[in-house]
Enzyme design. Structure first.
Site, PDB file in Angstrom:
ATOM      1  N   ASN A   1      55.640  38.831  33.264  1.00  0.00           N
ATOM      2  CA  ASN A   1      55.037  38.271  34.475  1.00  0.00           C
ATOM      3  C   ASN A   1      55.998  37.201  34.992  1.00  0.00           C
ATOM      4  O   ASN A   1      56.020  36.073  34.487  1.00  0.00           O
ATOM      5  CB  ASN A   1      53.668  37.682  34.109  1.00  0.00           C
ATOM      6  CG  ASN A   1      52.941  37.123  35.310  1.00  0.00           C
ATOM      7  OD1 ASN A   1      53.505  37.014  36.405  1.00  0.00           O
ATOM      8  ND2 ASN A   1      51.690  36.758  35.107  1.00  0.00           N
TER       9      ASN A   1
ATOM     10  N   LYS B   1      56.381  34.666  31.960  1.00  0.00           N
ATOM     11  CA  LYS B   1      55.418  34.775  30.861  1.00  0.00           C
ATOM     12  C   LYS B   1      55.613  36.152  30.251  1.00  0.00           C
ATOM     13  O   LYS B   1      55.832  37.122  30.988  1.00  0.00           O
ATOM     14  CB  LYS B   1      53.987  34.702  31.389  1.00  0.00           C
ATOM     15  CG  LYS B   1      53.500  33.295  31.638  1.00  0.00           C
ATOM     16  CD  LYS B   1      51.994  33.317  31.890  1.00  0.00           C
ATOM     17  CE  LYS B   1      51.687  32.364  33.006  1.00  0.00           C
ATOM     18  NZ  LYS B   1      50.575  32.672  33.827  1.00  0.00           N
TER      19      LYS B   1
ATOM     20  N   ARG C   1      54.246  42.800  35.935  1.00  0.00           N
ATOM     21  CA  ARG C   1      53.223  42.455  36.919  1.00  0.00           C
ATOM     22  C   ARG C   1      53.927  42.277  38.261  1.00  0.00           C
ATOM     23  O   ARG C   1      54.853  41.470  38.383  1.00  0.00           O
ATOM     24  CB  ARG C   1      52.532  41.148  36.535  1.00  0.00           C
ATOM     25  CG  ARG C   1      51.573  40.704  37.613  1.00  0.00           C
ATOM     26  CD  ARG C   1      51.021  39.333  37.341  1.00  0.00           C
ATOM     27  NE  ARG C   1      50.076  38.969  38.368  1.00  0.00           N
ATOM     28  CZ  ARG C   1      49.979  37.772  38.893  1.00  0.00           C
ATOM     29  NH1 ARG C   1      50.776  36.798  38.493  1.00  0.00           N
ATOM     30  NH2 ARG C   1      49.090  37.522  39.815  1.00  0.00           N
TER      31      ARG C   1
ATOM     32  N   HIS D   1      44.602  39.703  42.137  1.00  0.00           N
ATOM     33  CA  HIS D   1      43.916  39.678  40.824  1.00  0.00           C
ATOM     34  C   HIS D   1      43.347  41.060  40.471  1.00  0.00           C
ATOM     35  O   HIS D   1      42.409  41.173  39.686  1.00  0.00           O
ATOM     36  CB  HIS D   1      42.716  38.700  40.807  1.00  0.00           C
ATOM     37  CG  HIS D   1      43.065  37.257  40.873  1.00  0.00           C
ATOM     38  ND1 HIS D   1      42.244  36.337  41.502  1.00  0.00           N
ATOM     39  CD2 HIS D   1      44.103  36.561  40.381  1.00  0.00           C
ATOM     40  CE1 HIS D   1      42.773  35.135  41.416  1.00  0.00           C
ATOM     41  NE2 HIS D   1      43.912  35.238  40.728  1.00  0.00           N
TER      42      HIS D   1
ATOM     43  N   HIS E   1      36.316  36.196  39.406  1.00  0.00           N
ATOM     44  CA  HIS E   1      37.499  35.752  38.660  1.00  0.00           C
ATOM     45  C   HIS E   1      37.753  34.305  39.074  1.00  0.00           C
ATOM     46  O   HIS E   1      38.265  34.027  40.160  1.00  0.00           O
ATOM     47  CB  HIS E   1      38.699  36.646  38.999  1.00  0.00           C
ATOM     48  CG  HIS E   1      39.971  36.216  38.330  1.00  0.00           C
ATOM     49  ND1 HIS E   1      40.584  36.941  37.333  1.00  0.00           N
ATOM     50  CD2 HIS E   1      40.750  35.115  38.504  1.00  0.00           C
ATOM     51  CE1 HIS E   1      41.676  36.313  36.926  1.00  0.00           C
ATOM     52  NE2 HIS E   1      41.800  35.198  37.640  1.00  0.00           N
ATOM     53  N   LEU E   2      37.343  33.365  38.213  1.00  0.00           N
ATOM     54  CA  LEU E   2      37.430  31.945  38.559  1.00  0.00           C
ATOM     55  C   LEU E   2      38.442  31.253  37.651  1.00  0.00           C
ATOM     56  O   LEU E   2      38.115  30.789  36.559  1.00  0.00           O
ATOM     57  CB  LEU E   2      36.046  31.278  38.410  1.00  0.00           C
ATOM     58  CG  LEU E   2      34.865  31.993  39.085  1.00  0.00           C
ATOM     59  CD1 LEU E   2      33.548  31.271  38.787  1.00  0.00           C
ATOM     60  CD2 LEU E   2      35.092  32.094  40.585  1.00  0.00           C
TER      61      LEU E   2
ATOM     62  N   ASN F   1      42.494  29.047  38.146  1.00  0.00           N
ATOM     63  CA  ASN F   1      43.037  28.094  39.113  1.00  0.00           C
ATOM     64  C   ASN F   1      43.073  28.768  40.487  1.00  0.00           C
ATOM     65  O   ASN F   1      42.655  28.208  41.484  1.00  0.00           O
ATOM     66  CB  ASN F   1      44.415  27.625  38.651  1.00  0.00           C
ATOM     67  CG  ASN F   1      44.795  26.346  39.348  1.00  0.00           C
ATOM     68  OD1 ASN F   1      43.949  25.516  39.682  1.00  0.00           O
ATOM     69  ND2 ASN F   1      46.083  26.185  39.611  1.00  0.00           N
TER      70      ASN F   1
ATOM     71  N   ARG G   1      43.792  25.732  46.540  1.00  0.00           N
ATOM     72  CA  ARG G   1      43.727  26.447  47.827  1.00  0.00           C
ATOM     73  C   ARG G   1      42.359  26.274  48.472  1.00  0.00           C
ATOM     74  O   ARG G   1      41.337  26.270  47.780  1.00  0.00           O
ATOM     75  CB  ARG G   1      43.983  27.939  47.635  1.00  0.00           C
ATOM     76  CG  ARG G   1      45.357  28.273  47.115  1.00  0.00           C
ATOM     77  CD  ARG G   1      45.578  29.789  47.129  1.00  0.00           C
ATOM     78  NE  ARG G   1      46.722  30.139  46.312  1.00  0.00           N
ATOM     79  CZ  ARG G   1      46.682  30.934  45.247  1.00  0.00           C
ATOM     80  NH1 ARG G   1      45.545  31.498  44.869  1.00  0.00           N
ATOM     81  NH2 ARG G   1      47.777  31.182  44.562  1.00  0.00           N
TER      82      ARG G   1
ATOM     83  N   MET H   1      38.485  21.935  35.989  1.00  0.00           N
ATOM     84  CA  MET H   1      37.019  21.845  35.991  1.00  0.00           C
ATOM     85  C   MET H   1      36.490  20.949  34.870  1.00  0.00           C
ATOM     86  O   MET H   1      35.457  20.304  35.020  1.00  0.00           O
ATOM     87  CB  MET H   1      36.440  23.269  35.886  1.00  0.00           C
ATOM     88  CG  MET H   1      34.991  23.388  36.213  1.00  0.00           C
ATOM     89  SD  MET H   1      34.492  22.638  37.792  1.00  0.00           S
ATOM     90  CE  MET H   1      34.899  23.904  38.980  1.00  0.00           C
TER      91      MET H   1
ATOM     92  N   GLU I   1      44.708  40.394  31.361  1.00  0.00           N
ATOM     93  CA  GLU I   1      45.593  41.107  32.285  1.00  0.00           C
ATOM     94  C   GLU I   1      46.777  41.733  31.566  1.00  0.00           C
ATOM     95  O   GLU I   1      47.228  42.822  31.928  1.00  0.00           O
ATOM     96  CB  GLU I   1      46.064  40.142  33.389  1.00  0.00           C
ATOM     97  CG  GLU I   1      44.933  39.806  34.356  1.00  0.00           C
ATOM     98  CD  GLU I   1      45.235  38.632  35.259  1.00  0.00           C
ATOM     99  OE1 GLU I   1      45.085  37.484  34.796  1.00  0.00           O
ATOM    100  OE2 GLU I   1      45.612  38.843  36.414  1.00  0.00           O
TER     101      GLU I   1
HETATM  102  P1  AMP Z   1      43.262  30.262  34.631  1.00  0.00           P
HETATM  103  O1  AMP Z   1      43.945  30.196  35.955  1.00  0.00           O
HETATM  104  O2  AMP Z   1      42.395  31.485  34.456  1.00  0.00           O
HETATM  105  O3  AMP Z   1      44.163  30.016  33.456  1.00  0.00           O
HETATM  106  O4  AMP Z   1      42.210  29.028  34.627  1.00  0.00           O
HETATM  107  C1  AMP Z   1      42.654  27.697  34.570  1.00  0.00           C
HETATM  108  C2  AMP Z   1      41.485  26.774  34.887  1.00  0.00           C
HETATM  109  O5  AMP Z   1      40.379  27.029  34.010  1.00  0.00           O
HETATM  110  C3  AMP Z   1      41.787  25.291  34.675  1.00  0.00           C
HETATM  111  O6  AMP Z   1      42.392  24.736  35.805  1.00  0.00           O
HETATM  112  C4  AMP Z   1      40.410  24.699  34.441  1.00  0.00           C
HETATM  113  O7  AMP Z   1      39.821  24.331  35.681  1.00  0.00           O
HETATM  114  C5  AMP Z   1      39.598  25.861  33.880  1.00  0.00           C
HETATM  115  N1  AMP Z   1      39.250  25.687  32.461  1.00  0.00           N
HETATM  116  C6  AMP Z   1      39.992  26.006  31.377  1.00  0.00           C
HETATM  117  N2  AMP Z   1      39.324  25.698  30.238  1.00  0.00           N
HETATM  118  C7  AMP Z   1      38.142  25.175  30.611  1.00  0.00           C
HETATM  119  C8  AMP Z   1      36.989  24.664  29.902  1.00  0.00           C
HETATM  120  N3  AMP Z   1      36.946  24.629  28.576  1.00  0.00           N
HETATM  121  N4  AMP Z   1      35.961  24.207  30.644  1.00  0.00           N
HETATM  122  C9  AMP Z   1      35.986  24.235  31.986  1.00  0.00           C
HETATM  123  N5  AMP Z   1      37.030  24.706  32.703  1.00  0.00           N
HETATM  124  C10 AMP Z   1      38.080  25.178  32.032  1.00  0.00           C
END
Ligand code: AMP
Length: 403
Positions: free
Chosen positions: A12, A19, A96, A185, A213-214, A216, A246, A288, A389
């Site tokens: 990636n 990565k 990717r 995504h 899909h939540l 960053n 964003r 978060m 992924e």
């Molecule tokens: P990703 O882009 O899927 O790697 O998600 C990254 C985001 O997940 C971080 O910016 C956090 O906002 C959130 N995150 C990761 N671990 C936690 C957790 N234990 N509790 C709440 N939010 C989390």
């Protein structure tokens, strides 16, 4: 390819990072994972974990000038564990690729024509496709004989009907500049919607799922009988949900206003909406965990940012319930979706009329496994489904080249 070639290296490549994961598709196990960051800077960083040997994570900081050097450094790390790119067990490299336009609806073995087409899409993915192309060319130079496969972030969304994919703007202008909703995504939405069906004990064709899909970056999709029928990201990943940095949906006139009234140029507006908006723009934090900590301490800005984030999420759940007609499951995934129980609780609160509810005890459980968090009486299953992924990219790559 030799008969026992079952390994796939997943790459990636970002603008300043690579990565990677080496997987064995005999059982989907990970042999090594790692990351090269800050490529081109004075202190680039490589971290490598050789899972196959059970060895410790190795880290080194030194200048890595470009992607070619980065990939050579990765190859050296893998060789040190007996997992080198020259191994006859390596079946393929899966890349990717962010933007596949309309042409690439499935994973594709890369040849010159495919590479040209990915290059042709640079104007619609200026931040991502150039880095992906560099990653592909570098990997090809290292192993010219090995199949290289492109797995596109947009592919899963190419099933969207025209009425969901088109913006209501002048058709000639849109077509001349390839302006339409592509969605991103897709690898994650494909994987998670399939896993959700599995969790319900059903075939993907028999379920309708809303995937949230939540991470960053954040996006929602409406998946009917295994096919994407709508998704929240558009021409670029800027549209849709409130994200870490964003804005998501915004009145397009804000852009003219910023130009005419605030005197900002296109690059400045781009930077504002992509990097300085969303949660970080609203409250200064995009993590978060930190936002929840601040809310617990009574921080009003963090609380408002959270409420705006949740409000947008609920609007998409409602919209996609309408798009699908019948919803069997809502699946939460990625960093926030998998870990932030308060987000999941708040997102479905008040949506009982849509058949949605969350069981507080089930929602509080921390686990890496796909699981249901809705009470038994709920009409719609609410699930937490960790995304993967890399496994999906490796699986799609191997399905194309494996024997
Ligand atoms: P990703 O882009 O899927 O790697 O998600 C990254 C985001 O997940 C971080 O910016 C956090 O906002 C959130 N995150 C990761 N671990 C936690 C957790 N234990 N509790 C709440 N939010 C989390």
């Amino acid at each position: 390819m030799t008969a026992n070639a079952t390994r796939v290296l997943v790459l990636n490549s970002g603008s300043s990072s690579v990565k990677y994961q080496l997987l064995d598709m005999k059982d989907g196990s990970r042999l090594a994972v790692g990351l090269v960051e800050r490529i081109g800077e004075e202190t680039s960083r490589l971290s490598h974990t050789p899972l196959a040997t059970g060895g410790d994570k190795r880290e080194r900081e030194a200048r890595i000038a470009d992607h070619e050097e980065a990939l050579k450094a990765v190859a050296d790390e893998l060789s040190a564990d007996g997992l080198g790119l020259d191994s006859p067990e390596l079946a393929a490299i899966g890349h990717r690729v962010v933007h596949g336009g309309l042409k690439f609806t499935a994973p594709t073995v890369i040849d010159d024509a495919v590479l040209k087409e990915i290059e042709r899409l640079v104007p619609v993915a200026p931040l991502h496709n150039p880095a992906n192309i560099t990653g592909i060319k570098t990997a090809q130079a290292l192993r010219p004989d090995l199949p290289q496969v492109a797995v596109f972030d947009t592919a899963f969304h190419t099933t969207m009907p025209e009425h969901a994919a088109r913006y209501a703007i002048d058709v000639e202008t849109a077509d001349a500049h390839r302006i339409r909703r592509y969605g991103f995504h897709g690898t994650s939405h494909a994987y998670v919607s399939r896993k959700t069906a599995e969790l319900l004990g059903k075939a993907p064709e028999d379920v309708n799922v809303i995937v949230l899909h939540l991470g960053n970056g954040a996006s929602a999709s409406a998946v009917a009988s295994g096919r994407c029928v709508d998704t929240s990201m558009g021409l670029t990943p800027l549209e849709g949900l409130v994200m870490g940095t964003r804005s998501g949906d915004i009145d397009p006139a804000v852009v003219f206003h910023l130009k005419r009234v605030a005197g900002m140029d296109a690059d400045e507006v781009d930077e504002l909406l992509n990097k300085k908006s969303g949660l970080v723009g609203l409250c200064g934090d995009n993590d978060m965990r930190e936002i929840r900590r601040r809310i617990d301490e009574g921080d009003q800005r963090a609380a408002l940012a959270f409420d705006i984030y949740i409000h947008r999420l609920k609007k998409y759940i409602g919209a996609y319930s309408a798009v699908l007609g019948r919803v069997d499951a809502v699946a939460f995934t990625a960093g926030v979706g998998e870990n932030a129980a308060p987000v999941r609780e708040a997102a479905v609160k008040g949506l009982e009329e849509l058949g949605l509810a969350v069981d507080a005890d089930l929602n509080a459980v921390r686990s890496d496994a796909a699981r249901l968090i809705s009470p038994e009486y709920a009409r719609v299953a609410v699930a937490v489904v960790p995304t993967d992924e890399e496994l999906e990219i490796a699986g799609q790559t191997y399905a194309l080249v494996g024997n």
